[in-house]
Structure formats: structure tokens, C-alpha cells
Design an enzyme around this catalytic site. Structure first.
Site, PDB file in Angstrom:
ATOM      1  N   CYS A 119       0.835  -1.202   0.000  1.00  0.00           N
ATOM      2  CA  CYS A 119       0.000   0.000   0.000  1.00  0.00           C
ATOM      3  C   CYS A 119       0.872   1.256   0.000  1.00  0.00           C
ATOM      4  CB  CYS A 119      -0.921   0.004   1.215  1.00  0.00           C
ATOM      5  SG  CYS A 119      -2.046   1.412   1.258  1.00  0.00           S
ATOM      6  N   LYS A 150       2.036  -9.712   0.675  1.00  0.00           N
ATOM      7  CA  LYS A 150       1.653  -9.033  -0.569  1.00  0.00           C
ATOM      8  C   LYS A 150       2.601  -7.862  -0.756  1.00  0.00           C
ATOM      9  CE  LYS A 150      -2.275  -7.019  -3.059  1.00  0.00           C
ATOM     10  NZ  LYS A 150      -1.755  -5.672  -3.374  1.00  0.00           N
TER      11      LYS A 150
END
Length: 314
Positions: free
Chosen positions: A83, A122
């Protein structure tokens, strides 16, 4: 997928696919450990299999957050190293951690020691001026040395300065070839691709090309039926595809329970606006739900009204 893949969205998506792995919004470890925000982890048992995604950079805090998530019954704990938002950077987690793979390794080692389920990561292919072909293999090698065997790789760099989170999902070019290279370079790792995948057909091609998995975000949200209704059969070989109308009917008991507990119709139906995307009457479906669901006292009859606005209901 912050503010998108909440528990109502996941329940709705699960009705369309029994086998697809669903992910929560990112929940920060400080919010769980220091903020006591355990309510953010609530989910319906019907959502299984479901993974929780954590954000953080303190190994011990992430370990404690992982214990909490395991107590709640999640099937996987995923560490977000992708992110790019300013808010995430200020907390020294998310994509900025691509710059410190050793710290990521320390984090996942602590998480794995505290976890009863698989811990995954991720990540991006790199950030800012990093060379992805140098950074990504080094990152995978370092983090894998801490015991992580499954990675979801968003096939774009993240620019931490100069691009908004939205722009970071579109502007940096995709490099699927590099993700395929990583699978060949690390055959013992499970490598899944994320970023820009818009259809089940495209997901199948990527899987046939040697990747172990495909994560679909925005396309699955905005046109869920196109992605999810056929996923069990196309990807997992399991028959039993529902119609859109059957999904709406199956949502009604869940919505009724939500309303009975004091919730608002809009909390749930905002995730259902794309159910008829690309179909005749899609605009009428969206209009009825978006205009009516926020009104005081809105209830299940609004779903029937939205269905009646479809041409097939005439």
C-alpha cells in the site's frame, strides 16, 4: 481495497463463489494491539476461506496482532508490503517496507512464531527509483528465508512521492513478465499475481502460464458477477453456478439480520451496485439502490423494487 472489502462485501462475494479466497481490508497492527479495535476483525463464518491483511512494521506488535487474528478464526494472515498511501508511509509500513526487506523478514518470522495458520506477504515489484529486476528477487529471497512461501506480487512499482494511491494503481506500468520470471527463479515459492487483471479468461491464461494464483481486486468489486459467478467452475472445476437473482435472494436473510441489529440497508447494498454491470437495466438497478438505500427505514422491499426495474422482470 480500504473501505471496500468489508464484511458485508465479503459475504456478498462468497455467495457467488464458494472456493475463491477472500481478503479483508488492511487492518493495522497498532489498531488491534494498542487501540483495542478487535471489532474490525468481525466476520461471518460463511466467509471462509478468508484471509486477514495486516499492516505494520514492529515485529512484536505484528506477532500480537497475528495471535488476535488467529483467535478470531482467520484462515491466513497476510502482511501488506504494497500500500503506497501517505497515511501508511507515515506509520512505516506498506510499500515503503520494500526498502527494508530485512525488517520484513523479522516481521514475518515473529508473525509465523505466533500464528496457527499460514503467513503470507503481498508486495510490489519495487518502489521509487529501485530497479525491480534487482530489488524483487532480493526481497523474495530475504523474506522467504524467514519461512514465507507464498507471495502476492502487485506487478507495478509504487511511487511513494508524486503519485496518489489511486494513481499508483494505474500509472506505473505493469510488468507481468517479471512476475513470471520470479516464479521460474523461485520454483519452490507460491507466486500469485495482482494488478490489472480484468477477467476470468485473463486469470486462466496467467495460471496456464505457470503462475500459482491470481488476485483480482477492483474488477471483482465493480463487476462481481463476471468475475465470481463463474470462478468455481472455471478455476476450481466445481459446478453450481448461481444466477444474479439467486444471489439477491440469498442476500435477503443476511440483510434482514443486519437491519434487525440496527444496521442500515446502505451498509450492505452499496457493495451490490455492480451486480448487473453490463446487463440490460444495470443503470436502473444502481439508481434504485443508491437513491433509496440511504433513506430512513429503507428495507428489503427496496431490493424487490430494484429487481422489478430490470427489463427481465417486465
Amino acid at each position: 481495497m480500504m473501505d471496500w472489502t468489508d464484511r458485508h462485501c465479503r459475504y456478498f462475494h462468497r455467495l457467488m463463489s464458494a472456493r475463491t479466497l477472500l481478503y479483508t481490508e488492511m487492518v493495522t497492527a497498532p489498531a488491534l494491539v494498542r487501540g483495542g479495535a478487535r471489532h474490525l476483525l468481525a466476520f461471518d463464518p460463511a466467509e471462509h476461506p478468508v484471509a486477514v491483511q495486516l499492516g505494520g512494521s514492529d515485529p512484536q506488535e505484528l506477532a500480537e496482532a497475528t495471535r488476535i487474528c488467529c483467535d478470531e478464526g482467520y484462515d491466513e494472515v497476510n502482511l501488506n508490503v504494497g500500500c503506497p498511501s501517505d497515511r501508511v508511509q507515515s506509520g512505516t509500513f506498506g510499500a515503503v517496507l520494500m526498502k527494508t526487506p530485512g525488517l520484513v523478514a523479522d516481521c514475518v518470522a515473529a508473525m509465523r512464531a505466533a500464528s496457527s495458520v499460514e503467513v503470507t506477504v503481498k508486495c510490489r515489484i519495487g518502489v521509487d527509483d529501485q530497479d525491480p529486476r534487482e530489488v524483487l528477487p532480493a526481497f523474495l529471497d530475504t523474506v522467504a528465508s524467514a519461512g514465507v512461501t507464498r507471495f502476492v506480487v502487485h506487478a507495478r512499482k509504487a511511487w511513494l512521492q508524486g503519485l496518489s494511491p489511486k494513481e499508483n494503481r494505474d500509472i506505473p506500468p505493469l510488468d507481468y513478465g517479471l512476475v513470471h520470471e520470479m516464479k521460474r527463479a523461485f520454483p519452490g515459492l507460491t507466486i500469485c499475481l495482482n494488478g490489472g487483471v480484468l477477467s476470468l479468461d485473463e486469470a486462466q491464461r496467467l495460471l496456464a502460464g505457470g503462475l500459482d494464483g491470481v488476485m483480482i481486486g477492483r474488477a471483482a468489486y465493480h463487476d462481481p458477477a463476471a468475475i465470481l459467478l463463474g470462478a468455481d467452475e472455471a478455476i476450481f472445476g466445481v459446478p453450481g453456478r448461481k444466477t444474479r437473482e439467486e444471489v439477491v435472494d440469498a442476500m435477503k436473510p443476511y440483510i434482514a439480520q443486519h437491519l434487525a441489529s440496527g444496521g442500515r440497508l446502505h451498509n450492505v447494498t452499496r457493495h451490490m451496485l455492480g451486480l448487473y454491470a453490463g446487463q440490460p437495466g444495470a443503470r436502473a438497478w444502481r439508481r434504485v439502490l443508491s437513491e433509496g438505500a440511504t433513506r430512513p427505514g429503507a428495507g428489503l422491499d427496496l431490493l424487490d423494487e430494484a429487481l422489478a426495474a430490470l427489463p427481465c422482470a417486465a
